[in-house]
Design an enzyme around this catalytic site. Structure first.
Site, mmCIF file in Angstrom:
data_model
loop_
_atom_site.group_PDB
_atom_site.id
_atom_site.type_symbol
_atom_site.label_atom_id
_atom_site.label_comp_id
_atom_site.label_asym_id
_atom_site.label_seq_id
_atom_site.Cartn_x
_atom_site.Cartn_y
_atom_site.Cartn_z
ATOM 1 N N TYR A 298 1.026 -0.876 0.172
ATOM 2 C CA TYR A 298 0.612 -0.014 0.471
ATOM 3 C C TYR A 298 0.574 1.236 0.154
ATOM 4 O O TYR A 298 1.847 1.490 0.628
ATOM 5 C CB TYR A 298 -1.172 -0.129 1.206
ATOM 6 C CG TYR A 298 -1.914 -1.033 1.040
ATOM 7 C CD1 TYR A 298 -2.206 -2.086 0.580
ATOM 8 C CD2 TYR A 298 -2.501 -1.529 2.345
ATOM 9 C CE1 TYR A 298 -3.212 -3.068 0.913
ATOM 10 C CE2 TYR A 298 -3.632 -2.182 2.849
ATOM 11 C CZ TYR A 298 -3.883 -3.482 1.574
ATOM 12 O OH TYR A 298 -4.565 -3.821 1.844
ATOM 13 N N GLU A 371 -18.895 2.922 21.896
ATOM 14 C CA GLU A 371 -20.213 3.107 20.679
ATOM 15 C C GLU A 371 -20.262 4.350 21.108
ATOM 16 O O GLU A 371 -21.430 4.950 20.254
ATOM 17 C CB GLU A 371 -20.835 1.557 21.107
ATOM 18 C CG GLU A 371 -20.622 0.718 20.813
ATOM 19 C CD GLU A 371 -21.930 -0.700 20.859
ATOM 20 O OE1 GLU A 371 -22.456 -0.416 21.616
ATOM 21 O OE2 GLU A 371 -21.470 -1.273 20.193
#
Ligand code: ZN
Ligand code: ZN
Length: 396
Positions: A298, A371
């Site tokens: 990458y 969350e």
């Protein structure tokens, strides 16, 4: 958190958390994300958003705004890791040896949340939003196959792009937008040193590859110590070394492998030649030969500077989200391929919360995320697409 989240309905964040947990329970490795892709398609269908499959398990959705504007790409990755989960979450992985330990479950869920938020305001949406659900970020890489499938060039053509990555270095409520390089190029190399084997008691009748390999390991560190700018970010790590047969036999070959990390494309371009020159020179000094196989991975993720500065300013001015600029990391991200083609931003999303044990780094079997950050992430994606789509924030 929800009362501090502009424009994001609590119900949208709650729905995204539910989807995140569903994906979290069923982690899938790169290009095997059939179940995950089906969840994405189910959610887009429920919203009436057009979508198509690309690159095996990738999904592309398109939301067309009713007002003229730019087309913005938002990318989330879908794949998990071959790790046995030890997070202790009630919704932990139900698949042995598989875990969403890099937060890609949350990335996918936040993009679904952003899609819901956009869909609700399509009538006032300037420009278009292309939702890119990408397979195989952890390897072998799904970004390039998606680009080769034409996702950047299909109508509407993407003019700027962003992604979120969860990060336990930052407290929940914050994001990081760093101009310039934020992730490294990850290239690998394999070396074979060859000599002449023989009896361990008669070194003068052989050409020993073990001391030669040892000298190569040390000499390669000269690249970072003496050859590259101290202010450039460069890592040369030898990860494996293997050779020989037994204690009293001189090894006729040694194999080494390693990783090279760089953030500057110009520095990266020179690395294969540097390594080749050093191993040839050292091998020759020891009477051996050395062969190099350099494999490009990458590229570095380079955030568009003007876009990063303008969007950070926009978020500060229009939302309560705390905007930091974390230092780059030498990890890799194949979002780099998208950001090579149009102005792009890799935005880090703070998910740290010590009170719930969200402190372990990504790729740890104990990784968990807060969350409460999911609403912040959705708000960030929405802010990006609206600001760039309407032209309030322009890329260079
Ligand atoms: Zn990862
Ligand atoms: Zn990741």
């Amino acid at each position: 958190m929800s009362e501090t989240l502009p424009r994001i309905d609590a119900a949208i964040a709650e729905h995204a958390i539910m989807v995140r947990r569903e994906i979290h329970r069923h982690p899938e490795l790169g290009f095997e994300e059939e179940r995950t892709a089906a969840i994405v398609e189910r959610e887009l269908d429920a919203l009436g958003i057009e979508h198509r499959r690309v690159a095996k398990t990738g999904v592309v959705g398109v939301i067309r705004g009713e007002l003229p504007g730019r087309t913005v790409g938002l990318r989330a990755d879908l794949d998990a890791l071959p790790i046995g989960e030890e997070s202790g979450e009630v919704f932990a992985s139900e698949v042995a040896g598989r875990m969403h330990a890099c937060g890609h479950d949350a990335h996918a869920a936040m993009l679904i949340g952003a899609a819901r938020a956009f869909n609700a305001v399509r009538a006032t949406l300037a420009g278009n939003v292309v939702l890119l659900f990408q397979p195989a970020e952890e390897g072998p890489g799904g970004a390039l196959p998606m680009i080769e499938a034409g996702v950047m060039d299909a109508e509407p053509k993407i003019e700027a792009i962003a992604m979120l990555h969860v990060d336990v270095r930052l407290e929940t409520g914050g994001i990081s937008i760093t101009p310039g390089p934020v992730n490294a190029a990850a290239d690998e190399f394999h070396i074979i040193v060859r000599g002449v084997g023989g009896h361990g008691a008669a070194p003068h009748k052989a050409t020993d590859t073990i001391p030669c390999a040892a000298a190569i390991v040390l000499a390669l560190q000269n690249i970072t110590a003496r050859e590259t700018d101290p202010l450039a970010s460069v890592v040369v790590t030898i990860g494996t070394i293997a050779g020989g047969y037994r204690n009293n036999v001189i090894a006729d070959s040694v194999k080494l492998s390693g990783t090279v990390r760089t953030t500057d494309p110009a520095v990266r371009d020179g690395m294969a030649a540097r390594i080749g020159r050093i191993i040839d020179g050292v091998a020759s000094a020891y009477g051996c030969s050395a062969e190099l196989d350099f494999v490009y991975g990458y590229p570095p993720v380079v955030n568009d500077r003007a876009l990063a500065l303008a969007f950070a300013e926009h978020v500060r001015a229009t939302t309560p989200i705390v905007v930091a600029a974390l230092a780059p990391t030498m990890g890799a991200e194949d979002f780099a391929y998208f950001a090579q083609r149009v102005p792009g931003l890799l935005i880090r999303l703070g998910v740290r919360n010590e009170a719930i044990g969200a402190i372990h780094s990504a790729h740890s079997s104990r990784f968990r995320l807060d969350e409460a950050a999911i609403g912040v992430g959705i708000a960030t994606l929405v802010a990006f697409a609206r600001a760039v789509g309407s032209g309030a924030v322009l890329a260079s």
